[in-house]
Design a protein around this motif. Structure first.
Motif, PDB file in Angstrom:
ATOM      1  N   ASP A 109     -78.097  28.067 116.667  1.00 20.16           N
ATOM      2  CA  ASP A 109     -78.465  26.674 116.852  1.00 20.16           C
ATOM      3  C   ASP A 109     -77.203  25.906 117.249  1.00 20.16           C
ATOM      4  N   ALA A 110     -76.798  26.073 118.507  1.00 23.29           N
ATOM      5  CA  ALA A 110     -75.466  25.597 118.913  1.00 23.29           C
ATOM      6  C   ALA A 110     -75.320  24.082 118.828  1.00 23.29           C
ATOM      7  N   ASP A 111     -76.384  23.338 119.156  1.00 23.41           N
ATOM      8  CA  ASP A 111     -76.222  21.881 119.102  1.00 23.41           C
ATOM      9  C   ASP A 111     -75.990  21.424 117.672  1.00 23.41           C
ATOM     10  N   GLN A 112     -76.697  22.086 116.744  1.00 25.36           N
ATOM     11  CA  GLN A 112     -76.504  21.727 115.340  1.00 25.36           C
ATOM     12  C   GLN A 112     -75.086  22.077 114.867  1.00 25.36           C
ATOM     13  N   ILE A 113     -74.625  23.257 115.287  1.00 25.51           N
ATOM     14  CA  ILE A 113     -73.275  23.684 114.880  1.00 25.51           C
ATOM     15  C   ILE A 113     -72.238  22.687 115.421  1.00 25.51           C
ATOM     16  N   MET A 114     -72.369  22.341 116.691  1.00 24.75           N
ATOM     17  CA  MET A 114     -71.382  21.437 117.288  1.00 24.75           C
ATOM     18  C   MET A 114     -71.455  20.051 116.654  1.00 24.75           C
ATOM     19  N   ARG A 115     -72.687  19.578 116.430  1.00 23.72           N
ATOM     20  CA  ARG A 115     -72.839  18.253 115.823  1.00 23.72           C
ATOM     21  C   ARG A 115     -72.147  18.187 114.461  1.00 23.72           C
ATOM     22  N   ARG A 116     -72.385  19.253 113.665  1.00 27.21           N
ATOM     23  CA  ARG A 116     -71.770  19.246 112.334  1.00 27.21           C
ATOM     24  C   ARG A 116     -70.253  19.346 112.401  1.00 27.21           C
ATOM     25  N   LEU A 117     -69.753  20.216 113.302  1.00 28.31           N
ATOM     26  CA  LEU A 117     -68.293  20.358 113.431  1.00 28.31           C
ATOM     27  C   LEU A 117     -67.667  19.000 113.719  1.00 28.31           C
ATOM     28  N   VAL A 118     -68.286  18.263 114.635  1.00 27.08           N
ATOM     29  CA  VAL A 118     -67.721  16.975 115.040  1.00 27.08           C
ATOM     30  C   VAL A 118     -67.912  15.933 113.950  1.00 27.08           C
ATOM     31  N   LEU A 119     -69.142  15.784 113.479  1.00 28.37           N
ATOM     32  CA  LEU A 119     -69.417  14.686 112.540  1.00 28.37           C
ATOM     33  C   LEU A 119     -68.796  14.917 111.169  1.00 28.37           C
ATOM     34  N   ARG A 120     -68.407  16.177 110.900  1.00 23.87           N
ATOM     35  CA  ARG A 120     -67.799  16.456 109.587  1.00 23.87           C
ATOM     36  C   ARG A 120     -66.321  16.846 109.698  1.00 23.87           C
ATOM     37  N   ASN A 121     -65.700  16.614 110.819  1.00 23.20           N
ATOM     38  CA  ASN A 121     -64.256  16.940 110.979  1.00 23.20           C
ATOM     39  C   ASN A 121     -63.924  18.376 110.589  1.00 23.20           C
ATOM     40  N   GLN A 122     -64.793  19.324 110.951  1.00 22.82           N
ATOM     41  CA  GLN A 122     -64.544  20.682 110.470  1.00 22.82           C
ATOM     42  C   GLN A 122     -63.665  21.497 111.409  1.00 22.82           C
ATOM     43  N   VAL A 123     -63.065  22.541 110.846  1.00 27.72           N
ATOM     44  CA  VAL A 123     -62.223  23.455 111.619  1.00 27.72           C
ATOM     45  C   VAL A 123     -62.769  24.865 111.458  1.00 27.72           C
ATOM     46  N   VAL A 124     -62.888  25.582 112.561  1.00 28.58           N
ATOM     47  CA  VAL A 124     -63.173  27.021 112.499  1.00 28.58           C
ATOM     48  C   VAL A 124     -61.932  27.723 113.038  1.00 28.58           C
ATOM     49  N   LEU A 125     -61.385  28.614 112.239  1.00 31.33           N
ATOM     50  CA  LEU A 125     -60.099  29.218 112.570  1.00 31.33           C
ATOM     51  C   LEU A 125     -60.230  30.741 112.602  1.00 31.33           C
ATOM     52  N   GLY A 126     -59.786  31.333 113.693  1.00 32.17           N
ATOM     53  CA  GLY A 126     -59.698  32.792 113.729  1.00 32.17           C
ATOM     54  C   GLY A 126     -58.283  33.206 113.382  1.00 32.17           C
ATOM     55  N   THR A 127     -58.139  34.340 112.695  1.00 31.24           N
ATOM     56  CA  THR A 127     -56.785  34.792 112.361  1.00 31.24           C
ATOM     57  C   THR A 127     -56.696  36.302 112.478  1.00 31.24           C
ATOM     58  N   VAL A 128     -55.638  36.782 113.118  1.00 33.40           N
ATOM     59  CA  VAL A 128     -55.475  38.230 113.277  1.00 33.40           C
ATOM     60  C   VAL A 128     -54.059  38.637 112.898  1.00 33.40           C
ATOM     61  N   ASN A 129     -53.969  39.838 112.328  1.00 36.38           N
ATOM     62  CA  ASN A 129     -52.677  40.437 112.012  1.00 36.38           C
ATOM     63  C   ASN A 129     -51.887  39.542 111.061  1.00 36.38           C
ATOM     64  N   ALA A 130     -50.653  39.919 110.776  1.00 36.83           N
ATOM     65  CA  ALA A 130     -49.879  39.148 109.813  1.00 36.83           C
ATOM     66  C   ALA A 130     -48.397  39.316 110.086  1.00 36.83           C
ATOM     67  N   ASP A 131     -47.672  38.334 109.652  1.00 39.58           N
ATOM     68  CA  ASP A 131     -46.233  38.256 109.840  1.00 39.58           C
ATOM     69  C   ASP A 131     -45.533  38.969 108.680  1.00 39.58           C
ATOM     70  N   ILE A 132     -44.284  39.317 108.877  1.00 33.08           N
ATOM     71  CA  ILE A 132     -43.525  40.018 107.831  1.00 33.08           C
ATOM     72  C   ILE A 132     -43.462  39.169 106.550  1.00 33.08           C
ATOM     73  N   GLN A 133     -43.442  37.838 106.702  1.00 32.97           N
ATOM     74  CA  GLN A 133     -43.452  36.971 105.506  1.00 32.97           C
ATOM     75  C   GLN A 133     -44.762  37.096 104.734  1.00 32.97           C
ATOM     76  N   ASP A 134     -45.853  37.339 105.467  1.00 32.40           N
ATOM     77  CA  ASP A 134     -47.133  37.546 104.792  1.00 32.40           C
ATOM     78  C   ASP A 134     -47.119  38.859 103.996  1.00 32.40           C
ATOM     79  N   PHE A 135     -46.374  39.850 104.513  1.00 30.63           N
ATOM     80  CA  PHE A 135     -46.247  41.110 103.767  1.00 30.63           C
ATOM     81  C   PHE A 135     -45.463  40.861 102.471  1.00 30.63           C
ATOM     82  N   GLN A 136     -44.418  40.042 102.561  1.00 31.96           N
ATOM     83  CA  GLN A 136     -43.641  39.747 101.357  1.00 31.96           C
ATOM     84  C   GLN A 136     -44.499  38.970 100.358  1.00 31.96           C
ATOM     85  N   ARG A 137     -45.250  37.996 100.863  1.00 27.05           N
ATOM     86  CA  ARG A 137     -46.144  37.231  99.979  1.00 27.05           C
ATOM     87  C   ARG A 137     -47.185  38.148  99.348  1.00 27.05           C
TER      88      ARG A 137
END
Ligand code: BGC
Ligand code: ZN
Length: 369
Positions: A294-322
């Motif tokens: 339901d793309a229009d609903q997804i987009m409407r909510r993202l905009v009207l609710r200030n939301q963020v969708v974030l993709g993340t891949v792999n990790a940095d050496i600092q993430d290994f230490q953490r």
């Protein structure tokens, strides 16, 4: 020496006789492989939908979730000595002089796509008796973590994700907790998926003070639900409870941490993300026919609710230490639960069957020593 490799041209996965590892430079460390975890990425490589051998090799030694013991160090290496436990990171820089992330040691953000990944993309991995690695790509692991250190690499997924979440949510300074050790206090997170990345993510969220819910397919009772609840998380089955009902039970959802690798489950959950919330996607779904959204609903909510969708891949050496630091903390807070994430230790010869067959359990590990 023996190694487990995929041979794409022969469509085979087998034990190969691989050239023994020798030190070739003064900043290198020779490592005896102790344990290697297997994950969905390895299953995809083993079924030839992902991964590629190094240039000039007809096979790829797999294994990217390593734990090893230092056996020899080059003349310039001062951080490690024989006997130390180490975990290698996975990604290596692309080498292009104008790739700013790679040039800054942040190859997890490589812009050219020419990075390599040990055991995945054009670089041999750690499912071999020995390997050599430059010391900058190794993270020291305290000896007390010998039995769980193999979980460091999958935990780096959550470490990198949370670092990104804090950076992005700095945009919402008003309600932040003063106490920096529990930055998630007063916030609610839902973890989608109860595999190793999900459950380690739940530990990371709980340890930062989030009210944490794990949302996964299997109805209760089941071992993953029991494990999640023993950590102090709540467990809800998506089979019996649709997302809207989950949201009614939870209240405002500040963070979705997706660790199921299912595009359908992720986008079905997105509508219940709260105002100003963030959804972090970590799974890499395999190729499938398109799903209807339901793309229009997804987009409407993202905009009207200030939301963020974030993709993340792999990790940095600092993430290994953490991850190493967090794992020490988890092993004090949840010693039994942490160990029970590793549900099987198997010899090298079982790798093929583990990757191609059906199996249950949470994290399967190849134990080499
Ligand atoms: C590994 C990451 C890698 C990703 C994509 C994951 O299984 O943990 O290091 O970047 O696969 O290849
Ligand atoms: Zn993995």
């Amino acid at each position: 020496m023996r190694a487990v490799a995929v041979v794409p041209n022969a469509r085979d996965i087998r034990i190969v006789e691989h050239a023994p590892a020798h030190l070739n430079a003064d900043d290198e460390v020779r490592v005896r492989s102790l344990e290697v975890g297997l994950c969905g990425t390895d299953e995809e490589i083993a079924s030839f939908v992902y991964g590629s051998p190094p240039a000039g090799s007809d096979y790829l030694v797999i294994g990217h979730e390593g734990l090893g013991e230092v056996v020899e160090t080059g003349a310039e290496v001062s951080r490690f000595k024989p006997g130390d436990l180490v975990v290698p990171s996975v990604r290596r820089p692309c080498g292009h002089p104008d790739c700013c992330p790679c040039q800054s040691g942040r190859q997890d953000f490589c812009e050219t796509g020419d990075f390599t990944e040990c055991g995945i993309k054009m670089r041999h991995g750690f499912l071999a008796e020995f390997y050599t690695e430059r010391d900058i790509f190794l993270t020291p692991v305290p000896s007390e973590l010998r039995d769980v250190g193999v979980l460091i690499e999958p935990l780096t997924v959550a470490e990198k994700a949370l670092e990104q979440v804090w950076k992005i949510q700095e945009r919402l300074p008003w309600c932040r907790s003063e106490n920096a050790s529990t930055p998630g206090e007063g916030l609610r997170a839902v973890v989608l998926g109860a595999g190793p990345v999900g459950l380690l993510g739940a530990m990371a969220l709980l340890s930062r003070g989030f009210e944490t819910w794990v949302y996964s397919r299997s109805p209760k009772p089941n071992p993953k639900a029991e494990l999640a609840e023993s950590l102090g998380a709540r467990y809800v089955s998506s089979k019996t409870t649709p997302p809207e009902e989950l949201a009614e039970q939870m209240g405002k959802i500040d963070l979705i941490y997706e660790a199921a690798g299912s595009e359908k489950a992720a986008f079905e959950l997105l509508p219940v993300l709260g105002t100003n919330g963030i959804a972090v996607l970590t799974g890499i779904p395999g190729p499938k026919p398109p799903v209807e959204l339901d793309a229009d609903q997804i987009m409407r909510r993202l905009v009207l609710r200030n939301q963020v969708v974030l993709g993340t891949v792999n990790a940095d050496i600092q993430d290994f230490q953490r991850a190493a630091d967090d794992l020490s903390h988890f092993s004090r807070r949840w010693p039994e639960a942490l160990r029970s994430l590793i549900t099987g230790r198997h010899p090298m010869d079982s790798a093929r069957e583990l990757l191609l067959g059906e199996h249950d359990g949470i994290k399967n590990v190849i134990a080499l020593a």
